[in-house]
Design an enzyme around this catalytic site. Structure first.
Site, PDB file in Angstrom:
ATOM      1  N   SER A 250       0.829  -1.220  -0.072  1.00  0.00           N
ATOM      2  CA  SER A 250       0.129   0.011  -0.010  1.00  0.00           C
ATOM      3  C   SER A 250       0.986   1.355  -0.077  1.00  0.00           C
ATOM      4  O   SER A 250       1.576   1.333  -0.769  1.00  0.00           O
ATOM      5  CB  SER A 250      -1.067  -0.059   0.963  1.00  0.00           C
ATOM      6  OG  SER A 250      -2.021   0.953   1.002  1.00  0.00           O
ATOM      7  N   HIS A 395      -7.186  -5.682  -1.075  1.00  0.00           N
ATOM      8  CA  HIS A 395      -5.796  -4.719  -0.821  1.00  0.00           C
ATOM      9  C   HIS A 395      -4.921  -5.500   0.005  1.00  0.00           C
ATOM     10  O   HIS A 395      -5.456  -5.926   1.047  1.00  0.00           O
ATOM     11  CB  HIS A 395      -6.470  -3.468  -0.200  1.00  0.00           C
ATOM     12  CG  HIS A 395      -5.336  -2.374  -0.172  1.00  0.00           C
ATOM     13  ND1 HIS A 395      -4.801  -2.036  -1.360  1.00  0.00           N
ATOM     14  CD2 HIS A 395      -4.995  -1.590   0.881  1.00  0.00           C
ATOM     15  CE1 HIS A 395      -3.955  -1.021  -0.943  1.00  0.00           C
ATOM     16  NE2 HIS A 395      -3.993  -0.953   0.487  1.00  0.00           N
TER      17      HIS A 395
END
Length: 424
Positions: A250, A395
């Site tokens: 991320s 994610h």
């Protein structure tokens, strides 16, 4: 940094409040100010802690149930516990705000650091003059950013194998995610522990960059970029490591891509051997036409929501109306992709990008991977093997897989590809 023993509470208080001591204050007044400051801070911790707990135990469970019922009745997919996990992560990110990050989550995460994190290594770096004068390095060419010339940071040794040889043995520098606003989350520990088991001779270092959950503009971008480069410099120059792999998820994915971009812009010679960007935050503040609508559709399957993505972006750059962050190549890597720069980078180090098809960020990551592939055309430094799109992955999925069974963990497709890339 470690506190200097010669500083009393009076100096510490004014350093926090004003950054410098303007006049001498009596010891009694300083003690009263210090006590008032501590009381105010405790009040903020309690208030935002109670607010977070109330939302976490009331709002979040309701939406998890609603999300689960929606999946079951719509029958778009077979319902499983993984969907509950995604819903929990998504709804938990939805209730976050800057104060909850600052006064609740970050103190909590630090308290949960494992015992191996007890002795950080502090790094103080004077930014090289060559870096500051490089015409391609907009961090210093854009004077409105007020980039510091000296940065201080620290990192933790998650594992340092006995007999580690920096000239030959691999070292993994893991830059954690969290939108640059959150400290290393406990969800990363299982992944790091499995990495340790997979590579017994590999050292693992975890940088602890300054988080942006604060009103202090000096702790916003570009500080984190400079700190992360400083850690890399320390690893290769002071520690003398030759076989360096940098990995991040991320915002950490943003960090590792920005490190090599910074090295190229400053015409450095030493690069990491491998770069692994897991679900990289390729554009922190920019949205393509139609991308927000795309995110609103994909977020029902992801563990991240559009609201938190936008919030982290605002926190990253802060409030600096004199700077056009949209055109900043470090803030929005994909949008401002510089083909010539990345052609040079891809000749010097191997880069891998992974993301899931269910991800909020899959729109920008797909474009980023395509641009990197085009930049490497004819050189074969970045091919289809360097991109992993996990089917129905979410994610930072590889980081959030909590399996402690090494046989099962190493056979997960995304994990297997990452391990293969590291060994190649």
């Amino acid at each position: 940094m470690a506190a200097n023993s010669g500083l009393d509470s009076k100096v510490e208080y004014y350093r926090l409040q004003e950054n410098e001591i303007i006049s001498a204050v009596s010891s009694e007044d300083a003690d009263q100010n210090d006590a008032g400051f501590r009381l105010s801070t405790i009040h903020l911790h309690l208030f935002h802690g109670l607010k977070f707990a109330a939302l976490l135990f009331t709002v979040v469970p309701v939406f998890i149930i609603l999300d689960s019922m929606k999946i079951i009745f719509q029958r778009k997919r077979r319902f499983c516990l993984d969907h509950v996990n995604r819903s929990f992560l998504r709804q938990s990110s939805w209730i976050l705000d800057e104060r909850i990050c600052q006064y609740v989550l970050n103190p909590l995460f630090v308290c949960l650091y494992p015992s191996t994190f007890s002795s950080p290594t502090y790094v103080k770096c004077n930014i090289p003059i060559e870096d500051q004068k490089s015409p391609e390095n907009n961090i210093f060419q854009d004077h409105q950013l007020n980039a510091p010339k000296i940065v201080s940071t620290k990192f933790y040794q998650y594992v340092m194998p006995e007999g580690f040889d920096p000239t030959t043995d691999p070292v993994l520098v893991f830059y954690h995610g969290g939108g640059y606003a959150l400290k290393l989350t406990p969800t990363s520990f299982s992944f790091l522990n499995n990495m340790r088991n997979a590579f017994p001779k590999m050292a693992i270092l975890v940088p602890d960059y300054t988080v942006t959950a604060t009103d202090d503009q000096s702790k916003k971008y570009p500080l984190q970029i400079l700190q992360n480069v400083a850690i890399f410099d320390y690893v290769v120059k002071t520690m003398g490591c030759k076989n360096v792999v940098i990995m991040g998820d991320s915002a950490g994915g943003n960090a590792v891509l920005n490190i090599v971009l910074y090295l190229r812009k400053c015409h450095r010679e030493i690069y990491p051997k491998k770069v692994i960007a897991i679900s990289p935050w390729a554009n922190a503040t920019f949205f393509h036409e139609g991308e927000k609508e795309y995110m609103q559709g994909t977020q029902e399957w992801d563990g991240l929501c559009l609201k938190s993505h936008s919030m982290f972006g605002r926190m990253f750059v802060g409030n600096n109306p004199n700077v056009d962050f949209t055109s900043d190549p470090f803030v929005n890597i994909e949008k401002n992709f510089e083909t010539k720069m990345w052609q040079d980078i891809l000749k010097k180090c191997s880069v891998m990008i992974t993301y899931g098809s269910d991800e909020l960020l899959s729109f920008q990551n797909k474009i980023l991977a395509k641009k990197m592939s085009d930049a490497s055309e004819g050189c074969n430094h970045f091919t289809a093997k360097n991109v992993l799109v996990e089917h129905q992955g979410y994610h930072t999925g590889p980081i959030l897989n909590y399996s402690r069974n090494m046989d099962r963990w190493t056979n997960i497709p995304s994990i297997a590809r990452i391990l293969e890339f590291m060994q190649s």
